[in-house]
Design an enzyme around this catalytic site. Structure first.
Site, PDB file in Angstrom:
ATOM      1  N   HIS A  82       0.664  -0.995  -0.064  1.00  0.00           N
ATOM      2  CA  HIS A  82      -0.227   0.065   0.187  1.00  0.00           C
ATOM      3  C   HIS A  82       0.885   1.111   0.027  1.00  0.00           C
ATOM      4  O   HIS A  82       1.927   1.399   0.733  1.00  0.00           O
ATOM      5  CB  HIS A  82      -0.854  -0.052   1.124  1.00  0.00           C
ATOM      6  CG  HIS A  82      -1.681   1.183   1.254  1.00  0.00           C
ATOM      7  ND1 HIS A  82      -2.934   1.258   0.700  1.00  0.00           N
ATOM      8  CD2 HIS A  82      -1.585   2.190   2.028  1.00  0.00           C
ATOM      9  CE1 HIS A  82      -3.378   2.657   0.914  1.00  0.00           C
ATOM     10  NE2 HIS A  82      -2.795   3.069   1.534  1.00  0.00           N
ATOM     11  N   ASP A 161     -15.480   2.274   6.822  1.00  0.00           N
ATOM     12  CA  ASP A 161     -14.438   3.500   6.305  1.00  0.00           C
ATOM     13  C   ASP A 161     -15.258   4.381   5.117  1.00  0.00           C
ATOM     14  O   ASP A 161     -14.882   5.631   5.277  1.00  0.00           O
ATOM     15  CB  ASP A 161     -13.287   2.702   5.611  1.00  0.00           C
ATOM     16  CG  ASP A 161     -12.352   3.810   5.196  1.00  0.00           C
ATOM     17  OD1 ASP A 161     -11.701   4.545   5.848  1.00  0.00           O
ATOM     18  OD2 ASP A 161     -12.062   3.912   3.854  1.00  0.00           O
ATOM     19  N   ARG A 168     -15.500  12.620   7.709  1.00  0.00           N
ATOM     20  CA  ARG A 168     -13.966  13.164   8.028  1.00  0.00           C
ATOM     21  C   ARG A 168     -13.751  14.266   7.176  1.00  0.00           C
ATOM     22  O   ARG A 168     -13.248  15.461   7.264  1.00  0.00           O
ATOM     23  CB  ARG A 168     -13.084  12.224   8.076  1.00  0.00           C
ATOM     24  CG  ARG A 168     -13.232  11.332   9.239  1.00  0.00           C
ATOM     25  CD  ARG A 168     -12.311  10.182   9.439  1.00  0.00           C
ATOM     26  NE  ARG A 168     -10.879  10.557   9.009  1.00  0.00           N
ATOM     27  CZ  ARG A 168      -9.933   9.759   8.280  1.00  0.00           C
ATOM     28  NH1 ARG A 168     -10.384   8.706   7.787  1.00  0.00           N
ATOM     29  NH2 ARG A 168      -8.935  10.257   8.293  1.00  0.00           N
ATOM     30  N   SER A 183      -8.217   3.783   8.793  1.00  0.00           N
ATOM     31  CA  SER A 183      -8.933   3.790   7.446  1.00  0.00           C
ATOM     32  C   SER A 183      -8.003   2.681   6.766  1.00  0.00           C
ATOM     33  O   SER A 183      -8.648   1.905   5.839  1.00  0.00           O
ATOM     34  CB  SER A 183      -9.021   4.983   7.164  1.00  0.00           C
ATOM     35  OG  SER A 183      -9.150   4.969   5.512  1.00  0.00           O
ATOM     36  N   LYS A 187      -8.738  -1.660   5.472  1.00  0.00           N
ATOM     37  CA  LYS A 187      -9.071  -2.131   4.310  1.00  0.00           C
ATOM     38  C   LYS A 187      -7.934  -2.976   3.896  1.00  0.00           C
ATOM     39  O   LYS A 187      -8.259  -4.103   3.190  1.00  0.00           O
ATOM     40  CB  LYS A 187      -8.867  -0.941   2.966  1.00  0.00           C
ATOM     41  CG  LYS A 187     -10.130  -0.110   3.290  1.00  0.00           C
ATOM     42  CD  LYS A 187     -10.024   1.019   2.436  1.00  0.00           C
ATOM     43  CE  LYS A 187      -9.143   2.330   3.032  1.00  0.00           C
ATOM     44  NZ  LYS A 187      -9.092   3.675   2.199  1.00  0.00           N
TER      45      LYS A 187
END
Ligand code: URA
Length: 433
Positions: A82, A161, A168, A183, A187
């Site tokens: 990621h 999320d 947010r 968050s 995932k």
């Protein structure tokens, strides 16, 4: 339990229990807790933070809000990657075939780009025919058969999320380390990988503007991931300038293919090899990241990674001939060079502005429903430390019209800051966590 009491407790700087956090997340996803109370709680978290127990409880409650992917039918240790996002960050397109070519199974879900950073799904969709919408069966079958697959996140992956992020975004509570960590890690956990390598970027073009915040985010995510029983590691990498030269979807895919042919920009090649080497080690196929790096270097030089990329494109409906013939991509109607007007060493680049210029040309989106134009973007050549003189070509604009190109050109000229003395660039890869 009363939501009011939980907001009050966090506002006073006290830690919530895992049950209290689950009560908030479950109630919010069910629609029992209204936006105004959840916003107040997010703001309390923004100012008071969370300890690792709380951040882990938040992440796990978010994972449990929706579907999770079971990758156990695919043999081997599944390692995901990621990136926290940056300008010109096309590393996944290089790293995934590199590790898959070394035998690491890649079964990845990815998101779309928003704001000044691009998303891997949008980049892949610039390949004619490429589909990122796969059924669960197709996803698992492709991973088992060719060892590499990438699809969009399923609609019900971490619904908490989706709801929380939208809230947010409207309540100035995005930039909270535990909320960002929850968050992202939720995932990753829901996507089913056994291990995850995080590329946490810092600098003008990144989400985290300074290295201290990036380090805290990286440490929080690694801690949550490990507490959740998976193996997480992170690299802290600089985003003071675009990665490679290309910013824009098909331009980035072409650059990634060139990198897989061994002709890529040195920064993109270096970071891809480092991330891939670490992933190979985390998959247990190498004793350490250095040995992993030697393996992926070999997969690059013997062409196996490029072959894997070509197989991947074909398996997802894309035209594999794009690897040899870049004219098969949609082409921008207007391509215009930009030249330097002054002389000096490049000291600073407004990296975020470059991302926004590409977005203004149509390469990115402001809102998720905006349409992407795959062919547009910028190729931006100078790196920090480069010596420029008047007339040197600093960029190439790919636009839909002369008017768009003219606006981009004007903005681009303000992005380069020159110094009278030579400038030494910072290292691209700062730390491993
Ligand atoms: N990226 C995410 O996925 N979540 C955040 O909260 C911030 C960046």
């Amino acid at each position: 339990m009363r939501v009011y009491d939980l907001i009050w407790k966090k506002r006073q700087g006290q830690a919530l229990t895992a049950d209290e956090i689950r009560y908030l997340i479950d109630g919010y996803v069910r629609g029992d807790i209204p936006d105004y109370q959840m916003s107040a709680w997010c703001m309390a978290v923004f100012f008071q933070g969370m300890n690792f127990e709380e951040a882990t409880a938040l992440t796990l409650a978010m994972v449990e809000s929706g579907d999770t992917v079971d990758l156990s039918s695919i043999p081997g240790i599944k390692v995901d990657k990621h990136s926290t996002g940056g300008v010109g960050d096309k590393t996944s397109l290089v790293v995934l075939p590199l590790v898959a070519a070394c035998g690491v199974p890649v079964a990845k879900m990815s998101g779309r780009g928003l704001g000044h950073t691009g998303g891997t799904l949008d980049k892949l969709e610039s390949i004619p025919g490429f589909s990122v919408t796969l059924s669960r069966e197709q996803f698992l079958k492709q991973a088992a058969e060719i060892g590499i697959v990438l699809a969009g996140q399923t609609a019900n992956l971490v619904p908490a999320d989706k709801k929380l992020y939208a809230l947010r975004d409207l309540t100035a509570t995005i930039e909270s380390i535990p909320l960002i960590a929850g968050s992202i890690v939720s995932k990753k956990l829901a996507s089913g990988a056994d291990a995850v390598v995080l590329d946490v970027k810092y600098g003008d073009g990144a989400f985290m503007k300074n290295i201290e915040d990036a380090r805290r985010l990286a440490e929080t995510m690694v801690e949550i991931g490990n507490r959740a029983g998976r193996r997480f590691r992170a690299l802290l990498t600089s985003m003071e300038q675009p990665l490679g030269y290309a910013v824009g979807n098909s331009l980035e895919v072409v650059e990634a293919v060139e990198t897989l042919k061994g002709n890529g920009p040195s920064d993109l090649t270096e970071i891809s090899l480092k991330l891939a080497g670490l992933m190979v080690a985390m998959a247990g196929l190498a004793d350490d990241p250095e040995t992993g790096e030697t393996m992926v270097r070999q997969a690059l030089s013997n062409g196996n990674a490029l072959t894997k990329f070509t197989q991947w494109v074909a398996a997802q409906g894309g035209n594999p001939k794009i690897v040899r013939d870049y004219s098969l991509f949609a082409q921008a109607r207007v391509v215009r060079p930009v030249t330097a007007e002054d002389e000096g060493w490049v000291e600073r680049i407004d990296c975020r502005e470059l991302g926004l210029i590409a977005m203004g040309l149509g390469a990115g989106r402001n809102r998720l429903e905006d349409r992407i134009h795959p062919e547009v973007g910028v190729r931006f050549f100078p790196k920090i430390g480069t010596y420029l003189k008047p007339g040197d070509v600093v960029a190439e604009i790919h636009a839909r019209s002369e008017a768009d190109a003219a606006i981009a050109k004007k903005r681009l000229k303000t992005c380069i800051h020159l110094a009278a003395q030579p400038v030494r660039p910072e290292p691209l890869i700062k730390e491993m966590i």
